[in-house]
Design a protein around this motif. Sequence first.
Motif, short mmCIF file in Angstrom:
data_model
loop_
_atom_site.label_atom_id
_atom_site.label_comp_id
_atom_site.label_asym_id
_atom_site.label_seq_id
_atom_site.Cartn_x
_atom_site.Cartn_y
_atom_site.Cartn_z
N GLY A 1 0.81 -1.22 0.00
CA GLY A 1 0.00 0.00 0.00
C GLY A 1 0.83 1.26 0.00
O GLY A 1 0.56 2.21 -0.74
N THR A 2 1.89 1.27 0.81
CA THR A 2 2.70 2.48 0.97
C THR A 2 3.96 2.46 0.12
O THR A 2 4.56 3.52 -0.12
CB THR A 2 3.11 2.65 2.44
OG1 THR A 2 3.99 1.57 2.82
CG2 THR A 2 1.90 2.66 3.34
N GLY A 3 4.40 1.28 -0.29
CA GLY A 3 5.65 1.18 -1.03
C GLY A 3 6.88 1.31 -0.15
O GLY A 3 7.99 1.49 -0.65
N LEU A 4 6.71 1.21 1.17
CA LEU A 4 7.82 1.35 2.12
C LEU A 4 8.18 0.00 2.73
O LEU A 4 7.33 -0.87 2.89
CB LEU A 4 7.45 2.33 3.23
CG LEU A 4 7.07 3.75 2.79
CD1 LEU A 4 6.62 4.57 4.00
CD2 LEU A 4 8.23 4.43 2.08
N ARG A 5 9.44 -0.15 3.10
CA ARG A 5 9.85 -1.33 3.87
C ARG A 5 9.49 -1.07 5.33
O ARG A 5 10.10 -0.24 5.99
CB ARG A 5 11.36 -1.57 3.72
CG ARG A 5 11.77 -2.09 2.36
CD ARG A 5 13.21 -2.60 2.40
NE ARG A 5 13.62 -3.12 1.11
CZ ARG A 5 14.44 -2.51 0.27
NH1 ARG A 5 14.94 -1.33 0.59
NH2 ARG A 5 14.77 -3.06 -0.88
N ASP A 6 8.49 -1.79 5.82
CA ASP A 6 8.02 -1.54 7.18
C ASP A 6 7.90 -2.81 8.01
O ASP A 6 7.36 -2.79 9.12
CB ASP A 6 6.68 -0.81 7.14
CG ASP A 6 5.57 -1.60 6.45
OD1 ASP A 6 5.84 -2.75 6.01
OD2 ASP A 6 4.44 -1.09 6.34
N ALA A 7 8.41 -3.93 7.50
CA ALA A 7 8.36 -5.19 8.24
C ALA A 7 9.39 -6.12 7.62
O ALA A 7 9.94 -5.85 6.55
CB ALA A 7 6.96 -5.82 8.17
N ASN A 8 9.64 -7.23 8.31
CA ASN A 8 10.60 -8.22 7.80
C ASN A 8 10.00 -9.62 7.96
O ASN A 8 10.37 -10.37 8.87
CB ASN A 8 11.93 -8.12 8.54
CG ASN A 8 13.03 -8.94 7.87
OD1 ASN A 8 12.74 -9.86 7.11
ND2 ASN A 8 14.27 -8.62 8.16
N PRO A 9 9.06 -9.99 7.08
CA PRO A 9 8.43 -11.30 7.19
C PRO A 9 9.40 -12.47 7.12
O PRO A 9 9.14 -13.52 7.71
CB PRO A 9 7.45 -11.31 6.01
CG PRO A 9 7.11 -9.88 5.80
CD PRO A 9 8.41 -9.16 6.04
N VAL A 10 10.51 -12.32 6.41
CA VAL A 10 11.48 -13.42 6.34
C VAL A 10 12.04 -13.71 7.74
O VAL A 10 12.06 -14.86 8.19
CB VAL A 10 12.62 -13.09 5.36
CG1 VAL A 10 13.66 -14.19 5.36
CG2 VAL A 10 12.07 -12.88 3.95
N LYS A 11 12.46 -12.66 8.42
CA LYS A 11 12.97 -12.82 9.79
C LYS A 11 11.87 -13.30 10.72
O LYS A 11 12.11 -14.16 11.60
CB LYS A 11 13.54 -11.50 10.28
CG LYS A 11 14.14 -11.56 11.68
CD LYS A 11 14.73 -10.22 12.09
CE LYS A 11 15.33 -10.29 13.49
NZ LYS A 11 15.91 -8.96 13.89
N GLU A 12 10.66 -12.77 10.55
CA GLU A 12 9.55 -13.17 11.41
C GLU A 12 9.21 -14.65 11.24
O GLU A 12 8.94 -15.36 12.22
CB GLU A 12 8.33 -12.31 11.10
CG GLU A 12 8.53 -10.84 11.47
CD GLU A 12 7.52 -9.92 10.82
OE1 GLU A 12 7.51 -8.72 11.17
OE2 GLU A 12 6.73 -10.38 9.97
N LEU A 13 9.22 -15.12 10.00
CA LEU A 13 8.95 -16.54 9.75
C LEU A 13 9.98 -17.42 10.43
O LEU A 13 9.65 -18.43 11.08
CB LEU A 13 8.92 -16.81 8.25
CG LEU A 13 7.70 -16.33 7.48
CD1 LEU A 13 7.96 -16.33 5.98
CD2 LEU A 13 6.48 -17.20 7.80
N MET A 14 11.26 -17.05 10.29
CA MET A 14 12.32 -17.87 10.90
C MET A 14 12.24 -17.83 12.42
O MET A 14 12.37 -18.85 13.09
CB MET A 14 13.68 -17.37 10.41
CG MET A 14 14.85 -18.14 11.03
SD MET A 14 14.77 -19.94 10.74
CE MET A 14 15.18 -20.01 9.01
#
Length: 252
Positions: free
Chosen positions: A209-222
Motif C-alpha cells: 500500500g505504501t511502497g515502504l519497507r516496514d516489516a521483515n516477514p522473512v525474519k519473522e517466519l524464521m
Amino acid sequence: MRIETIYRYPVKGLTPEAMGEAALRAGRAIEWDRAFALAQGDCGFDEAAPAWRPKTEFLCLARNIEAAALEARFDPDRSLLTLVARDGAALDANPLTASGREAIGGFIAAALPTAMRGVPRFVHVGDEHSFCDHDGQVISLIGLGSLAALSAVVGSPREKMRFRANIYVEGIEAWAEFGWIGRTLAIGAARLVVVERINRCAATCVNPGTGLRDANPVKELMTHFGHVDCGVFAEVVTPGRIGVGDAVTVMS
C-alpha cells in the motif's frame, strides 16, 4: 477449501491484476503472468535463447523498492500495457512490438532512475517463457490460514499482497499447504501437482500500500516458525478453467 482470489503479475516486480477466473494450461503459468520484465543493463538474459536468470538481474522489489511506485495494467485484447507513475506520468504502449518495448523501457528508466543499472531492456519472448522466480512455469498458492498465523504472532497484519501469489486459498489451516508437496490438487477440471515450498525474500518487506519497507516477514517466519517459507509452487498437469469461489481438493 476455496479460492479466495486470483492474481497475475504481467510485469515482473510491478503491480498485480485481480482475475475473476483463469484458463489454466498444462505446463504453463497463468496466462500473461510475469510475461514481461525489465532486464537491467548487467542482465545476462538472451531473448534468442531464453533461459531462467536470477530475479536480481531484473527490476524486482527485493532489490528495487522504487518499483512499488509504478502501476502496471495489461489489456491482452488490445495488446496494450499501461504504466502510471506516482507523479501522474503515464504511458500506453504495445509490449509485443519492438518499438513498444523500447518506449516502455525508456519510460520505466525515466520514472525509476535510481533503480537502473546500465542501459535496461524491456523484454518479452512469448508464451514459452515466464519471468517467474522459479526456473519453470508454475503457479503459486498460499493458504490464508498461514498468513493469519504469521499476523497473529507478530501482532500486526501481514498483507497477502506482500507475497505476490497467484492463488489465495481460504478455509485452510495454517501451513497445511506444505503437506501438499507431491500431491495433486483438483480445481474444477484442472489438476495441479504441488512441487515445492516457496522460500521468501526481501520483497515481502515492502508494504504494497505504501511502497515502504516496514516489516521483515522473512525474519519473522524464521523467528516464530523456524523456516522462511510461505506458500507453494504447483505445475498444471491437466488444463481447465478456474474461478474465484471454486473448491480446492487435495486428491488421495
